[in-house]
Design a protein around this motif. Sequence first.
Motif, PDB file in Angstrom:
ATOM      1  N   ALA A 241      15.722  19.693  12.743  1.00 53.93           N
ATOM      2  CA  ALA A 241      16.292  18.980  11.329  1.00 53.93           C
ATOM      3  C   ALA A 241      17.717  19.817  10.498  1.00 53.93           C
ATOM      4  O   ALA A 241      17.152  21.045  10.602  1.00 53.93           O
ATOM      5  N   VAL A 242      18.394  19.077  10.664  1.00 54.19           N
ATOM      6  CA  VAL A 242      19.568  19.512   9.689  1.00 54.19           C
ATOM      7  C   VAL A 242      19.732  18.945   8.648  1.00 54.19           C
ATOM      8  O   VAL A 242      19.889  17.731   8.035  1.00 54.19           O
ATOM      9  N   VAL A 243      19.876  19.831   8.013  1.00 56.52           N
ATOM     10  CA  VAL A 243      19.549  19.884   6.010  1.00 56.52           C
ATOM     11  C   VAL A 243      20.572  20.039   5.458  1.00 56.52           C
ATOM     12  O   VAL A 243      21.560  21.392   5.882  1.00 56.52           O
ATOM     13  N   LEU A 244      21.569  19.204   4.635  1.00 51.60           N
ATOM     14  CA  LEU A 244      22.589  19.902   3.950  1.00 51.60           C
ATOM     15  C   LEU A 244      22.246  19.453   2.506  1.00 51.60           C
ATOM     16  O   LEU A 244      20.931  18.557   1.807  1.00 51.60           O
ATOM     17  N   SER A 245      22.349  20.039   1.302  1.00 54.72           N
ATOM     18  CA  SER A 245      21.855  20.272   0.185  1.00 54.72           C
ATOM     19  C   SER A 245      22.381  18.868  -0.772  1.00 54.72           C
ATOM     20  O   SER A 245      21.940  18.779  -1.921  1.00 54.72           O
ATOM     21  N   GLU A 246      23.501  18.143  -0.074  1.00 54.26           N
ATOM     22  CA  GLU A 246      24.407  16.779  -0.612  1.00 54.26           C
ATOM     23  C   GLU A 246      24.461  16.328   0.802  1.00 54.26           C
ATOM     24  O   GLU A 246      24.954  16.083   1.527  1.00 54.26           O
ATOM     25  N   THR A 247      24.268  14.762   0.904  1.00 58.23           N
ATOM     26  CA  THR A 247      24.649  13.982   1.642  1.00 58.23           C
ATOM     27  C   THR A 247      24.748  13.306   1.119  1.00 58.23           C
ATOM     28  O   THR A 247      25.687  12.541  -0.424  1.00 58.23           O
ATOM     29  N   ALA A 248      25.566  11.908   1.779  1.00 60.12           N
ATOM     30  CA  ALA A 248      25.791  10.378   0.885  1.00 60.12           C
ATOM     31  C   ALA A 248      24.127   9.994   0.633  1.00 60.12           C
ATOM     32  O   ALA A 248      23.211  10.211   1.546  1.00 60.12           O
ATOM     33  N   ASP A 249      23.995   9.099  -0.417  1.00 58.21           N
ATOM     34  CA  ASP A 249      22.324   8.838  -0.955  1.00 58.21           C
ATOM     35  C   ASP A 249      21.659   8.345   0.255  1.00 58.21           C
ATOM     36  O   ASP A 249      20.546   8.049   0.302  1.00 58.21           O
ATOM     37  N   GLN A 250      22.694   7.564   1.306  1.00 57.23           N
ATOM     38  CA  GLN A 250      21.439   6.510   1.750  1.00 57.23           C
ATOM     39  C   GLN A 250      20.998   8.091   3.378  1.00 57.23           C
ATOM     40  O   GLN A 250      19.742   7.736   3.523  1.00 57.23           O
ATOM     41  N   ASP A 251      21.107   9.294   2.929  1.00 59.99           N
ATOM     42  CA  ASP A 251      20.740   9.722   3.926  1.00 59.99           C
ATOM     43  C   ASP A 251      20.024  10.961   2.615  1.00 59.99           C
ATOM     44  O   ASP A 251      19.550  11.721   4.060  1.00 59.99           O
TER      45      ASP A 251
END
Length: 301
Positions: A241-251
């Motif tokens: 999984a590619v995880v970010l603390s913040e993304t675009a709302d849809q992600d």
Amino acid sequence: MRNILVLGGTRFFGKRLVERLLQDADTQVTILTRGITKDGFGGCVNRLNVDRTDAKALAEAVGDTVWDVVYDNICYSPDEAAAASRIFAETAKRYILTSSLSVYDPGPEVLREADFDPLSYPLRLGAKEDFNYQEGKRLAETVLLTQAAFPAAAVRFPIVLGTDDYTKRLHFHIEHVLEGKAIGVPNLGALISFIRSDEAANFLYGLGFSQLAGPVNACSDGTLAIGDILNIIGQKTGREAVVLSETADQDMSPFGIEESWYMDTAKARGAGFQFLKLAEWFPELVRELATELNASLRNRE
């Protein structure tokens, strides 16, 4: 002959509840819906097609029929709960409201029924659109557990999962991993409770025979951190999984809570109820969904 009314019952765990009830030869089941979704039960159930938010129409539809149990899966506001309290005052022997983990605020400690007490909560009336989901469920519990003449229980379910989950929140995570898309997760260590759709239905079914009243937590045994969920998905798909603390709302992850949000089930277990082990069924569900979603993605190519 037991006479059961299910408000809702055409999809997800409500549908599974009806299927379980229909296994009993001595039970007559009536489902009350708007009549929009086909149910597939044929002549096995009676049907009342009405919008439950229309109190006058609801009262006319149910009439003076006496119900051994009324299951209410579609109550989202204090106005709806107040109407049900009036309409079923003389006809419901037992009333079971499907409530939610959402009545609790997230926090680091396990949540027990006393952490939200509907008996002391300030009552306000209003329609569904007047409140957010949490407040609507809190106030629905407050009405039914303080004003109703009939015995009532409010079942607090966490996120319900299954192959039949129309919200597709787990599907979201698996699809993102399969497609290599980043998922926004604010706290990978946040713990969360879940319950499987058939388990939720079986709990509601059993509660119909129980004298357990008031708020009742119901969830599978154990918790999973959001990071654990993504690791299991990675194991079952062979992709990290590619995880970010913040993304675009849809992600952003539908499970992406900032603090833990999990429940204790001692009250239900003390009344004899047992729950499935989350660690046993969750990986198998991920495997099943991943196989299905991977095949679907290949067909698109």
